[in-house]
Write a protein that holds these residues in place. Structure first.
Motif, PDB file in Angstrom:
ATOM      1  N   LEU A   1      41.144 -38.580  -5.265  1.00 21.13           N
ATOM      2  CA  LEU A   1      41.349 -38.889  -3.846  1.00 21.13           C
ATOM      3  C   LEU A   1      40.187 -39.709  -3.293  1.00 21.13           C
ATOM      4  CD1 LEU A   1      42.519 -35.369  -2.614  1.00 21.13           C
ATOM      5  CD2 LEU A   1      43.901 -37.226  -3.563  1.00 21.13           C
ATOM      6  N   THR A   2      40.512 -40.691  -2.472  1.00 25.35           N
ATOM      7  CA  THR A   2      39.491 -41.521  -1.853  1.00 25.35           C
ATOM      8  C   THR A   2      38.787 -40.737  -0.754  1.00 25.35           C
ATOM      9  OG1 THR A   2      40.869 -43.438  -2.248  1.00 25.35           O
ATOM     10  CG2 THR A   2      39.056 -43.704  -0.683  1.00 25.35           C
ATOM     11  N   GLY A   3      37.492 -40.537  -0.894  1.00 23.42           N
ATOM     12  CA  GLY A   3      36.730 -39.823   0.127  1.00 23.42           C
ATOM     13  C   GLY A   3      36.064 -40.800   1.072  1.00 23.42           C
ATOM     14  N   GLY A   4      35.485 -40.270   2.124  1.00 22.04           N
ATOM     15  CA  GLY A   4      34.728 -41.093   3.063  1.00 22.04           C
ATOM     16  C   GLY A   4      33.262 -40.794   2.906  1.00 22.04           C
ATOM     17  N   ALA A   5      32.548 -40.853   3.996  1.00 21.60           N
ATOM     18  CA  ALA A   5      31.121 -40.566   3.944  1.00 21.60           C
ATOM     19  C   ALA A   5      30.931 -39.054   3.933  1.00 21.60           C
ATOM     20  CB  ALA A   5      30.443 -41.167   5.171  1.00 21.60           C
ATOM     21  N   PRO A   6      30.158 -38.549   2.985  1.00 24.72           N
ATOM     22  CA  PRO A   6      29.934 -37.094   2.969  1.00 24.72           C
ATOM     23  C   PRO A   6      29.270 -36.651   4.269  1.00 24.72           C
ATOM     24  CG  PRO A   6      29.086 -38.117   0.970  1.00 24.72           C
ATOM     25  CD  PRO A   6      29.453 -39.239   1.908  1.00 24.72           C
ATOM     26  N   LEU A   7      29.642 -35.491   4.729  1.00 25.42           N
ATOM     27  CA  LEU A   7      29.049 -34.936   5.945  1.00 25.42           C
ATOM     28  C   LEU A   7      27.696 -34.349   5.575  1.00 25.42           C
ATOM     29  CD1 LEU A   7      30.124 -34.710   8.849  1.00 25.42           C
ATOM     30  CD2 LEU A   7      30.836 -32.388   8.304  1.00 25.42           C
ATOM     31  N   LEU A   8      26.644 -34.845   6.236  1.00 25.14           N
ATOM     32  CA  LEU A   8      25.299 -34.331   5.992  1.00 25.14           C
ATOM     33  C   LEU A   8      24.964 -33.315   7.077  1.00 25.14           C
ATOM     34  CD1 LEU A   8      23.675 -37.835   5.406  1.00 25.14           C
ATOM     35  CD2 LEU A   8      24.571 -36.259   3.670  1.00 25.14           C
ATOM     36  N   SER A   9      24.075 -32.390   6.772  1.00 24.96           N
ATOM     37  CA  SER A   9      23.697 -31.437   7.813  1.00 24.96           C
ATOM     38  C   SER A   9      22.270 -30.965   7.635  1.00 24.96           C
ATOM     39  CB  SER A   9      24.657 -30.240   7.837  1.00 24.96           C
ATOM     40  OG  SER A   9      24.340 -29.348   6.805  1.00 24.96           O
ATOM     41  N   GLN A  10      21.626 -30.670   8.751  1.00 20.27           N
ATOM     42  CA  GLN A  10      20.318 -30.022   8.732  1.00 20.27           C
ATOM     43  C   GLN A  10      20.363 -28.837   9.687  1.00 20.27           C
ATOM     44  OE1 GLN A  10      16.655 -32.301   9.023  1.00 20.27           O
ATOM     45  NE2 GLN A  10      17.729 -34.177   8.431  1.00 20.27           N
ATOM     46  N   THR A  11      19.613 -27.811   9.347  1.00 14.65           N
ATOM     47  CA  THR A  11      19.625 -26.578  10.138  1.00 14.65           C
ATOM     48  C   THR A  11      18.214 -26.223  10.580  1.00 14.65           C
ATOM     49  OG1 THR A  11      21.499 -25.749   8.851  1.00 14.65           O
ATOM     50  CG2 THR A  11      20.241 -24.126  10.089  1.00 14.65           C
ATOM     51  N   LEU A  12      18.079 -25.812  11.845  1.00 13.68           N
ATOM     52  CA  LEU A  12      16.799 -25.276  12.330  1.00 13.68           C
ATOM     53  C   LEU A  12      17.053 -23.876  12.869  1.00 13.68           C
ATOM     54  CD1 LEU A  12      13.765 -25.958  12.876  1.00 13.68           C
ATOM     55  CD2 LEU A  12      14.456 -26.535  15.214  1.00 13.68           C
ATOM     56  N   ARG A  13      16.271 -22.933  12.372  1.00 13.54           N
ATOM     57  CA  ARG A  13      16.375 -21.564  12.867  1.00 13.54           C
ATOM     58  C   ARG A  13      15.429 -21.390  14.041  1.00 13.54           C
ATOM     59  NH1 ARG A  13      16.121 -15.799   9.879  1.00 13.54           N
ATOM     60  NH2 ARG A  13      15.066 -14.698  11.552  1.00 13.54           N
ATOM     61  N   ILE A  14      15.961 -20.948  15.161  1.00 11.94           N
ATOM     62  CA  ILE A  14      15.140 -20.752  16.361  1.00 11.94           C
ATOM     63  C   ILE A  14      15.174 -19.278  16.736  1.00 11.94           C
ATOM     64  CG2 ILE A  14      14.836 -21.384  18.794  1.00 11.94           C
ATOM     65  CD1 ILE A  14      16.187 -24.034  18.194  1.00 11.94           C
ATOM     66  N   ASN A  15      13.999 -18.669  16.834  1.00  9.55           N
ATOM     67  CA  ASN A  15      13.945 -17.233  17.113  1.00  9.55           C
ATOM     68  C   ASN A  15      13.916 -16.947  18.611  1.00  9.55           C
ATOM     69  OD1 ASN A  15      14.063 -16.192  14.461  1.00  9.55           O
ATOM     70  ND2 ASN A  15      11.915 -16.767  14.146  1.00  9.55           N
ATOM     71  N   GLN A  16      14.864 -17.547  19.330  1.00 14.05           N
ATOM     72  CA  GLN A  16      15.028 -17.247  20.747  1.00 14.05           C
ATOM     73  C   GLN A  16      16.524 -17.078  21.003  1.00 14.05           C
ATOM     74  OE1 GLN A  16      12.577 -19.490  23.580  1.00 14.05           O
ATOM     75  NE2 GLN A  16      11.824 -20.705  21.857  1.00 14.05           N
ATOM     76  N   GLY A  17      16.859 -16.344  22.040  1.00 14.68           N
ATOM     77  CA  GLY A  17      18.264 -16.096  22.346  1.00 14.68           C
ATOM     78  C   GLY A  17      18.990 -17.392  22.689  1.00 14.68           C
ATOM     79  N   GLU A  18      20.306 -17.407  22.430  1.00 14.27           N
ATOM     80  CA  GLU A  18      21.109 -18.600  22.743  1.00 14.27           C
ATOM     81  C   GLU A  18      21.031 -18.960  24.229  1.00 14.27           C
ATOM     82  OE1 GLU A  18      25.167 -17.935  21.265  1.00 14.27           O
ATOM     83  OE2 GLU A  18      24.935 -19.898  20.331  1.00 14.27           O
ATOM     84  N   GLY A  19      20.853 -17.948  25.090  1.00 12.97           N
ATOM     85  CA  GLY A  19      20.786 -18.197  26.518  1.00 12.97           C
ATOM     86  C   GLY A  19      19.590 -19.067  26.903  1.00 12.97           C
ATOM     87  N   VAL A  20      18.520 -19.003  26.111  1.00 10.97           N
ATOM     88  CA  VAL A  20      17.333 -19.838  26.341  1.00 10.97           C
ATOM     89  C   VAL A  20      17.549 -21.226  25.726  1.00 10.97           C
ATOM     90  CG1 VAL A  20      14.877 -20.096  25.808  1.00 10.97           C
ATOM     91  CG2 VAL A  20      15.818 -17.831  26.370  1.00 10.97           C
ATOM     92  N   ILE A  21      18.194 -21.232  24.573  1.00  8.57           N
ATOM     93  CA  ILE A  21      18.380 -22.479  23.815  1.00  8.57           C
ATOM     94  C   ILE A  21      19.417 -23.386  24.476  1.00  8.57           C
ATOM     95  CG2 ILE A  21      19.132 -23.402  21.586  1.00  8.57           C
ATOM     96  CD1 ILE A  21      18.298 -20.679  20.339  1.00  8.57           C
ATOM     97  N   ALA A  22      20.425 -22.766  25.098  1.00  8.36           N
ATOM     98  CA  ALA A  22      21.643 -23.479  25.487  1.00  8.36           C
ATOM     99  C   ALA A  22      21.411 -24.695  26.378  1.00  8.36           C
ATOM    100  CB  ALA A  22      22.600 -22.508  26.179  1.00  8.36           C
ATOM    101  N   GLY A  23      20.551 -24.568  27.400  1.00  6.42           N
ATOM    102  CA  GLY A  23      20.343 -25.667  28.334  1.00  6.42           C
ATOM    103  C   GLY A  23      19.837 -26.937  27.654  1.00  6.42           C
ATOM    104  N   PRO A  24      18.629 -26.884  27.057  1.00  8.51           N
ATOM    105  CA  PRO A  24      18.093 -28.063  26.368  1.00  8.51           C
ATOM    106  C   PRO A  24      19.029 -28.561  25.255  1.00  8.51           C
ATOM    107  CG  PRO A  24      16.423 -26.328  26.564  1.00  8.51           C
ATOM    108  CD  PRO A  24      17.699 -25.732  27.040  1.00  8.51           C
ATOM    109  N   LEU A  25      19.692 -27.627  24.549  1.00 10.48           N
ATOM    110  CA  LEU A  25      20.570 -28.025  23.439  1.00 10.48           C
ATOM    111  C   LEU A  25      21.754 -28.844  23.951  1.00 10.48           C
ATOM    112  CD1 LEU A  25      20.727 -27.593  20.329  1.00 10.48           C
ATOM    113  CD2 LEU A  25      22.444 -25.832  20.815  1.00 10.48           C
ATOM    114  N   GLY A  26      22.271 -28.456  25.111  1.00  8.46           N
ATOM    115  CA  GLY A  26      23.384 -29.193  25.711  1.00  8.46           C
ATOM    116  C   GLY A  26      23.011 -30.627  26.041  1.00  8.46           C
TER     117      GLY A  26
END
Lengths: 240, 240
Positions: A166-191
């Motif tokens: 099967l003809t594929g496209g561009a592989p999906l690349l990913s990077q992950t950062l673990r942040i030790n703070q609650g999502e409620g703190v992360i959410a604003g800047p992340l948005g």
């Protein structure tokens, strides 16, 4: 050019009753991501003729590829091949090349190629066989639907047979950062970050471990340099 | 009277990219089976507004209950509540009772009830809250759709909150016989047995272990005496 899209159809009462936990969808998802095919949807349905036919038609017309697992063995509850034939209005019968594969296999093992086993050589008109190096009985591809076994070792071997064709496209690349703070703190800047990088997918996956709330932020896309750029900004936003 | 039917909708890019292996569907399947609600279909979709709305509408009109998991946190990729509101043409806003739950929780923990966290109090008009004893932010039920978190511990707690409020049918009973012969040998007699017991579901789940081919034959239904009868005949067909 956008990547080809795909859907998966997991067929089997045992999944929906909670008897068996499906592992094939997760495996296929990982392989497709590496191959540059975007898995857009997965459905799990029971061994019911009309349900399977309806799902195959819907998924086949909405996506470039459909992958099915389950229901191609020799027992009465194995009805997938007939459903695929019905979905595309094709005839289905025992096919010589599939029968020959089974005949050679059972000759080697000393078992009889009886009526039940011969059911596994029933292939819809116009399909291409998918090789099964594990237990011989083949899968098949009809139109854009790839029909494979439910037993994980066989499913994985069949995926390995099909995917390189099967003809594929561009592989999906990913990077992950673990942040030790609650999502409620992360959410604003992340948005804000997500808005600034509309070509990337930015996901937040919360966890709670040993009383610590945190989230793994995953940035995905096909442009590695762009991911680096977003990841650098993310790390600046949340220094250790 | 037939059992109520249900569908599950698993929402989240991380499932379809292969990053995360979903466990909520398998958990829910087992709980519904015990409660006498028949899970007929499961779908997994990405964090895409139109895709989620379309799936919710289709599943809600085809089944007595729909259970969703994922996408109700505080981050930008948490769009499930808005999608449910859109699917039923309802308004959505921060609701006082949900806000009060969060305010009390963050007052206890000393964290700020900021704008991001307040998003978790946005509830579609007319919905009923689902209690979350793990991390407080509630799920909700709108019409026949039960909206729950994706984090497995929270999902399971919400299922425990919702399920007792739903009318179940007859629990699905099952018995299993392991037969150490290939499915090709089992298939013929098993097919006859399945025809003789049309009110039972008889499934064959093959395995290969240490070079031995075999299958677990699972007989399911709501009539325990009938299952016993079929199981006795099965055991007679394949004596050890």
């Amino acid at each position: 050019m956008p990547n080809p899209t795909a859907a998966m159809l997991v067929i089997g009462d045992e999944i929906l009753s909670g008897r068996t936990r499906d592992s094939n969808m997760h495996y296929l998802a990982g392989e497709l991501t590496k191959h540059g095919i975007d898995l857009k949807e997965a459905r799990m349905v029971s061994d019911d003729h009309d349900t399977i036919v309806t799902a195959v038609k819907a998924l086949s017309s909405n996506h470039d590829h459909v992958f099915t697992s389950g229901g191609i063995g020799p027992t009465h509850d194995d009805i997938t091949a007939d459903c695929i034939a019905a979905a595309f209005d094709r005839s289905i019968d025992v096919r010589d090349d599939a029968r020959a594969l089974l005949a050679a296999h059972y000759a080697r093992t000393g078992a009889e190629l009886n009526e039940a086993r011969l059911r596994m050589a029933r292939i819809p008109e116009g399909a291409t066989l998918i090789e099964n190096p594990v237990s011989v009985a083949p899968g098949f591809t009809l139109e854009n639907v790839h029909v494979m076994a439910g037993v994980p070792s066989v499913f994985q071997a069949m995926v390995a047979s099909v995917l390189p064709t099967l003809t594929g496209g561009a592989p999906l690349l990913s990077q992950t950062l673990r942040i030790n703070q609650g999502e409620g703190v992360i959410a604003g800047p992340l948005g804000v970050l997500a808005k600034d990088f509309p070509d990337l997918m930015i996901g937040s996956y919360p966890f709670q471990k040993d009383g610590v709330y945190g989230a793994n932020i995953v940035i995905r896309g096909t442009d590695g340099a762009l991911i680096d750029q977003a990841m650098t900004r993310l790390a600046d936003l949340f220094p250790e």
